[in-house]
Design a protein around this motif. Structure first.
Motif, PDB file in Angstrom:
ATOM      1  N   ILE A 164     -14.504 -58.756  -0.991  1.00  0.00           N
ATOM      2  CA  ILE A 164     -14.302 -57.323  -1.210  1.00  0.00           C
ATOM      3  C   ILE A 164     -15.285 -56.844  -2.268  1.00  0.00           C
ATOM      4  CG2 ILE A 164     -12.660 -55.529  -1.876  1.00  0.00           C
ATOM      5  CD1 ILE A 164     -10.418 -57.442  -1.029  1.00  0.00           C
ATOM      6  N   ILE A 165     -16.076 -55.848  -1.925  1.00  0.00           N
ATOM      7  CA  ILE A 165     -17.043 -55.281  -2.861  1.00  0.00           C
ATOM      8  C   ILE A 165     -16.571 -53.890  -3.248  1.00  0.00           C
ATOM      9  CG2 ILE A 165     -19.416 -54.547  -3.215  1.00  0.00           C
ATOM     10  CD1 ILE A 165     -18.812 -57.030  -0.516  1.00  0.00           C
ATOM     11  N   HIS A 166     -16.358 -53.668  -4.531  1.00  0.00           N
ATOM     12  CA  HIS A 166     -15.979 -52.358  -5.047  1.00  0.00           C
ATOM     13  C   HIS A 166     -17.243 -51.632  -5.502  1.00  0.00           C
ATOM     14  CE1 HIS A 166     -11.725 -53.514  -5.012  1.00  0.00           C
ATOM     15  NE2 HIS A 166     -12.133 -54.680  -5.468  1.00  0.00           N
ATOM     16  N   VAL A 167     -17.410 -50.411  -5.019  1.00  0.00           N
ATOM     17  CA  VAL A 167     -18.615 -49.634  -5.288  1.00  0.00           C
ATOM     18  C   VAL A 167     -18.256 -48.492  -6.232  1.00  0.00           C
ATOM     19  CG1 VAL A 167     -20.536 -48.374  -4.259  1.00  0.00           C
ATOM     20  CG2 VAL A 167     -19.400 -50.193  -2.969  1.00  0.00           C
ATOM     21  N   HIS A 168     -18.999 -48.350  -7.310  1.00  0.00           N
ATOM     22  CA  HIS A 168     -18.717 -47.331  -8.317  1.00  0.00           C
ATOM     23  C   HIS A 168     -19.913 -46.396  -8.477  1.00  0.00           C
ATOM     24  CE1 HIS A 168     -15.550 -50.203  -9.397  1.00  0.00           C
ATOM     25  NE2 HIS A 168     -16.515 -51.120  -9.449  1.00  0.00           N
ATOM     26  N   GLY A 169     -19.625 -45.114  -8.717  1.00  0.00           N
ATOM     27  CA  GLY A 169     -20.675 -44.164  -9.051  1.00  0.00           C
ATOM     28  C   GLY A 169     -21.517 -43.681  -7.902  1.00  0.00           C
ATOM     29  N   THR A 170     -21.005 -43.733  -6.669  1.00  0.00           N
ATOM     30  CA  THR A 170     -21.758 -43.226  -5.524  1.00  0.00           C
ATOM     31  C   THR A 170     -21.137 -41.932  -5.024  1.00  0.00           C
ATOM     32  OG1 THR A 170     -20.402 -44.613  -4.059  1.00  0.00           O
ATOM     33  CG2 THR A 170     -22.543 -45.487  -4.774  1.00  0.00           C
ATOM     34  N   ASN A 171     -21.860 -41.234  -4.186  1.00  0.00           N
ATOM     35  CA  ASN A 171     -21.374 -39.987  -3.593  1.00  0.00           C
ATOM     36  C   ASN A 171     -20.456 -40.321  -2.423  1.00  0.00           C
ATOM     37  OD1 ASN A 171     -21.123 -37.595  -2.044  1.00  0.00           O
ATOM     38  ND2 ASN A 171     -22.969 -36.786  -2.971  1.00  0.00           N
ATOM     39  N   PRO A 172     -19.190 -39.932  -2.459  1.00  0.00           N
ATOM     40  CA  PRO A 172     -18.239 -40.369  -1.426  1.00  0.00           C
ATOM     41  C   PRO A 172     -18.493 -39.800  -0.040  1.00  0.00           C
ATOM     42  CG  PRO A 172     -17.217 -38.768  -2.878  1.00  0.00           C
ATOM     43  CD  PRO A 172     -18.546 -39.102  -3.493  1.00  0.00           C
ATOM     44  N   THR A 173     -19.376 -38.823   0.093  1.00  0.00           N
ATOM     45  CA  THR A 173     -19.637 -38.260   1.424  1.00  0.00           C
ATOM     46  C   THR A 173     -20.966 -38.720   2.012  1.00  0.00           C
ATOM     47  OG1 THR A 173     -20.746 -36.277   0.607  1.00  0.00           O
ATOM     48  CG2 THR A 173     -18.338 -36.197   0.786  1.00  0.00           C
ATOM     49  N   LEU A 174     -21.709 -39.553   1.293  1.00  0.00           N
ATOM     50  CA  LEU A 174     -22.955 -40.082   1.832  1.00  0.00           C
ATOM     51  C   LEU A 174     -22.748 -41.488   2.387  1.00  0.00           C
ATOM     52  CD1 LEU A 174     -25.585 -38.949  -0.845  1.00  0.00           C
ATOM     53  CD2 LEU A 174     -24.967 -37.842   1.305  1.00  0.00           C
ATOM     54  N   ARG A 175     -23.577 -41.842   3.350  1.00  0.00           N
ATOM     55  CA  ARG A 175     -23.503 -43.161   3.968  1.00  0.00           C
ATOM     56  C   ARG A 175     -24.454 -44.111   3.239  1.00  0.00           C
ATOM     57  NH1 ARG A 175     -21.709 -44.353   9.240  1.00  0.00           N
ATOM     58  NH2 ARG A 175     -21.640 -42.119   9.622  1.00  0.00           N
ATOM     59  N   TYR A 176     -23.974 -45.295   2.902  1.00  0.00           N
ATOM     60  CA  TYR A 176     -24.762 -46.294   2.202  1.00  0.00           C
ATOM     61  C   TYR A 176     -24.828 -47.580   3.025  1.00  0.00           C
ATOM     62  CZ  TYR A 176     -24.248 -43.280  -1.890  1.00  0.00           C
ATOM     63  OH  TYR A 176     -24.274 -42.209  -2.756  1.00  0.00           O
ATOM     64  N   GLN A 177     -25.769 -48.445   2.672  1.00  0.00           N
ATOM     65  CA  GLN A 177     -25.910 -49.758   3.299  1.00  0.00           C
ATOM     66  C   GLN A 177     -25.544 -50.818   2.278  1.00  0.00           C
ATOM     67  OE1 GLN A 177     -29.758 -50.557   5.069  1.00  0.00           O
ATOM     68  NE2 GLN A 177     -29.517 -52.765   4.837  1.00  0.00           N
ATOM     69  N   LEU A 178     -24.765 -51.814   2.713  1.00  0.00           N
ATOM     70  CA  LEU A 178     -24.425 -52.925   1.835  1.00  0.00           C
ATOM     71  C   LEU A 178     -24.803 -54.223   2.534  1.00  0.00           C
ATOM     72  CD1 LEU A 178     -23.037 -53.530  -0.930  1.00  0.00           C
ATOM     73  CD2 LEU A 178     -21.026 -54.136   0.397  1.00  0.00           C
ATOM     74  N   ASP A 179     -25.629 -55.022   1.877  1.00  0.00           N
ATOM     75  CA  ASP A 179     -26.028 -56.330   2.394  1.00  0.00           C
ATOM     76  C   ASP A 179     -25.336 -57.423   1.581  1.00  0.00           C
ATOM     77  OD1 ASP A 179     -27.765 -54.976   4.050  1.00  0.00           O
ATOM     78  OD2 ASP A 179     -29.502 -55.276   2.761  1.00  0.00           O
ATOM     79  N   THR A 188     -24.488 -57.299   7.048  1.00  0.00           N
ATOM     80  CA  THR A 188     -24.872 -55.938   6.680  1.00  0.00           C
ATOM     81  C   THR A 188     -23.859 -54.967   7.263  1.00  0.00           C
ATOM     82  OG1 THR A 188     -27.236 -56.449   6.606  1.00  0.00           O
ATOM     83  CG2 THR A 188     -26.636 -54.141   6.889  1.00  0.00           C
ATOM     84  N   THR A 189     -23.506 -53.955   6.479  1.00  0.00           N
ATOM     85  CA  THR A 189     -22.617 -52.916   6.982  1.00  0.00           C
ATOM     86  C   THR A 189     -23.040 -51.584   6.403  1.00  0.00           C
ATOM     87  OG1 THR A 189     -20.299 -52.296   7.312  1.00  0.00           O
ATOM     88  CG2 THR A 189     -20.903 -53.063   5.120  1.00  0.00           C
ATOM     89  N   TYR A 190     -22.652 -50.517   7.075  1.00  0.00           N
ATOM     90  CA  TYR A 190     -22.902 -49.160   6.592  1.00  0.00           C
ATOM     91  C   TYR A 190     -21.544 -48.512   6.342  1.00  0.00           C
ATOM     92  CZ  TYR A 190     -27.675 -49.971   8.088  1.00  0.00           C
ATOM     93  OH  TYR A 190     -28.943 -50.492   8.219  1.00  0.00           O
ATOM     94  N   PHE A 191     -21.408 -47.770   5.257  1.00  0.00           N
ATOM     95  CA  PHE A 191     -20.082 -47.330   4.851  1.00  0.00           C
ATOM     96  C   PHE A 191     -20.157 -46.026   4.077  1.00  0.00           C
ATOM     97  CE2 PHE A 191     -21.744 -49.277   1.109  1.00  0.00           C
ATOM     98  CZ  PHE A 191     -21.143 -48.619   0.038  1.00  0.00           C
ATOM     99  N   MET A 192     -18.985 -45.403   3.942  1.00  0.00           N
ATOM    100  CA  MET A 192     -18.783 -44.291   3.023  1.00  0.00           C
ATOM    101  C   MET A 192     -17.510 -44.598   2.248  1.00  0.00           C
ATOM    102  SD  MET A 192     -19.561 -41.104   5.594  1.00  0.00           S
ATOM    103  CE  MET A 192     -19.556 -39.862   4.302  1.00  0.00           C
ATOM    104  N   GLY A 193     -17.492 -44.307   0.974  1.00  0.00           N
ATOM    105  CA  GLY A 193     -16.304 -44.596   0.185  1.00  0.00           C
ATOM    106  C   GLY A 193     -16.611 -45.512  -0.974  1.00  0.00           C
ATOM    107  N   SER A 194     -15.585 -46.216  -1.449  1.00  0.00           N
ATOM    108  CA  SER A 194     -15.729 -46.992  -2.674  1.00  0.00           C
ATOM    109  C   SER A 194     -15.375 -48.467  -2.517  1.00  0.00           C
ATOM    110  CB  SER A 194     -14.842 -46.390  -3.776  1.00  0.00           C
ATOM    111  OG  SER A 194     -13.479 -46.408  -3.379  1.00  0.00           O
ATOM    112  N   GLU A 195     -15.067 -48.912  -1.292  1.00  0.00           N
ATOM    113  CA  GLU A 195     -14.691 -50.313  -1.114  1.00  0.00           C
ATOM    114  C   GLU A 195     -15.132 -50.803   0.255  1.00  0.00           C
ATOM    115  OE1 GLU A 195     -10.779 -51.785  -2.557  1.00  0.00           O
ATOM    116  OE2 GLU A 195     -10.506 -52.452  -0.487  1.00  0.00           O
ATOM    117  N   VAL A 196     -15.690 -52.004   0.283  1.00  0.00           N
ATOM    118  CA  VAL A 196     -16.151 -52.612   1.536  1.00  0.00           C
ATOM    119  C   VAL A 196     -15.641 -54.046   1.592  1.00  0.00           C
ATOM    120  CG1 VAL A 196     -18.151 -53.289   2.910  1.00  0.00           C
ATOM    121  CG2 VAL A 196     -18.247 -51.223   1.511  1.00  0.00           C
ATOM    122  N   THR A 197     -15.141 -54.458   2.750  1.00  0.00           N
ATOM    123  CA  THR A 197     -14.721 -55.832   2.960  1.00  0.00           C
ATOM    124  C   THR A 197     -15.607 -56.480   4.014  1.00  0.00           C
ATOM    125  OG1 THR A 197     -12.412 -55.325   2.408  1.00  0.00           O
ATOM    126  CG2 THR A 197     -12.832 -57.372   3.593  1.00  0.00           C
TER     127      THR A 197
END
Length: 469
Positions: free
Chosen positions: A400-415, A424-433
């Motif tokens: 579980i990766i907790h993401v802090h300080g990002t814009n909750p309505t933009l899409r990000y990439q997490l590797d 690799t996944t693409y997400f919006m929000g503050s937590e990725v599993t």
């Protein structure tokens, strides 16, 4: 590029319903996105004329049945036809008779609903040797128990195993449902698409295939969607398990990259382009615009609050501004005077009692304003990782990766990277599993990398974990 000449699809996204309690706009987005990916010659390469799309007011019971008749005619003309039927919308079960129905745009009575018997008969009439039925039903939210005819015996629910078995009867037929039993089918946090359809789109593009593959088969699609939907639901602290019935050969359902297939880099090498295509194929739901002297009290506002003619022209009291709402001004909103144009990106932003909460542009990029203050501090994204202390070779483990300080309505990439691990996944929000499966014992050096939409690295976090046999 090749064309999937024998592919035909009937795509139904109910979206708005004759009775507002049954409306769920994301289901129209789902069907539109499927249509665009299937017809894109760079991806699935279905001929445009071989796809019929029914959404919103067009998705009536008669139109759906006419769509089935069109598929029957297509299969009669083309003995090699591969037929896809996709439905995104609500379904319901009569608790007294244990019968299941789908609810098109105008389904307001028992006779206007599409029953299991009606659907089975329509499928039986299609003389295709390859027929795939995809049901994205029982969405969480958007429907009350009592229908417009007050038939309180009907409740929203996923298709039952017996209903799916009835639809599956017939040679060459496969049925895949987004959930099973009493589970809900969930949507993405940004309300762009359902979880099921998001991963179904990727599967059609080749996400479940190996390097060198040029075609997506039923087994690729089912295995990938089933696995990814369960993982995505777990990331939302929910449960959703796709369910399938099959009595068929493992037939082809789409081309990969117009027949060019996956290169040596496999799906990972194409993932960013594929996700960009999905994002482009799934427009946000339309939102209302409130202008001039309109009043919004206690309402959800998803569009723009605009004042151009007179001071005090817009009064927003207790209103919630949805994603990407614009305050245009020289006016006062909730007690705070707005100078110039400010765009509120936080879908949970509120204008209420002199408070603006959320991320606002106009002062500086990434500015965060709390309580109407003009004292701003730029956001600095960071990551924290939550991992097991030990892992076992050959077993799946959640990271579980907790993401802090990002814009909750933009899409990000997490590797997520390590020896033998490339997720690799693409997400919006503050937590990725993400799920990793170590292949060798020893010390595993995991590294999570956060990237912007354009692929620019923003930050990273590493953690060492011991792996045992």
């Amino acid at each position: 590029m090749a064309t999937f000449d024998h592919g035909y699809a009937l795509l139904i996204g109910v979206g708005t319903h004759h009775h507002p309690a049954y409306s769920l706009p994301v289901t129209a987005n789902d069907a539109h996105a499927i249509q665009r990916i299937l017809s894109d010659p760079r991806w699935c390469a279905y001929p445009t004329a071989h796809i019929r799309l029914l959404c919103n007011e067009a998705a009536t019971t008669d139109a759906v049945l006419d769509g089935f008749a069109w598929l029957t005619a297509c299969a009669q003309r083309d003995p090699q036809a591969t037929i896809v039927v996709y439905y995104s919308g609500h379904g319901g079960r009569n608790e007294e008779t244990d019968t299941y129905c789908l609810l098109p745009h105008d389904a307001t009575t028992a006779t206007s609903r599409l029953s299991t018997a009606t659907l089975s008969a329509a499928l039986d009439a299609i003389p295709a040797k390859r027929l795939l039925v995809l049901l994205d039903c029982c969405h969480a939210g958007g429907m009350t128990k009592d229908g417009p005819d007050q038939d309180s015996q009907w409740t929203t629910t996923a298709p039952s195993a017996s209903m799916l078995a009835a639809l599956q009867q017939g040679a060459g037929r496969v049925v895949l449902s987004s959930s099973t039993g009493k589970q809900r089918s969930y949507i993405q946090p940004d309300a762009s698409l359902s979880l099921f359809t998001t991963h179904l789109l990727a599967a059609f593009q080749g996400a479940g295939n190996q390097p060198g593959s040029t075609e997506v088969r039923v087994t690729h699609l089912i295995q990938y969607v089933s696995r990814q939907v369960q993982h995505a639901a777990q990331a939302l602290n929910a449960r959703q398990t796709p369910f399938f019935q099959a009595a068929s050969e493992d037939f082809v359902v789409s081309l990969i990259r117009g027949g060019a297939g996956l290169g040596k880099g496999g799906w990972e090498a194409l993932q960013q382009d594929a996700h960009a295509a999905i994002a482009a194929a799934s427009p946000p739901s339309p939102h209302p615009t409130i202008t001039d002297s309109n009043v919004a009290i206690g309402n959800v506002v998803g569009g723009n609050l605009t004042q151009t003619k007179q001071s005090g022209g817009v009064h927003a009291e207790g209103a919630t501004i949805g994603r990407i709402g614009t305050l245009t001004g020289g006016d006062s909103y909730g007690g705070d005077r707005i100078e110039g144009s400010k765009t509120v990106y936080d879908g949970r932003a509120t204008v209420n009692d002199s408070t603006i909460t959320g991320t606002v542009t106009g002062l500086s990029t990434g500015t965060i304003i709390h309580g109407g203050s003009d004292r701003a501090a730029p956001a600095h994204p960071s990551l924290t990782m939550e991992c097991p202390e030990m892992m076992v070779c050959g077993h799946d483990h959640a990271v579980i990766i907790h993401v802090h300080g990002t814009n909750p309505t933009l899409r990000y990439q997490l590797d997520l990277r390590a020896t033998g691990i490339h997720e690799t996944t693409y997400f919006m929000g503050s937590e990725v599993t993400l799920y990793v499966t170590p292949s060798m014992p020893g010390e595993l050096h995991l590294r999570a990398i956060l990237k912007a939409q354009d692929g620019t690295q923003m930050t990273s976090q590493s953690q060492r974990i011991m792996v045992h046999r």
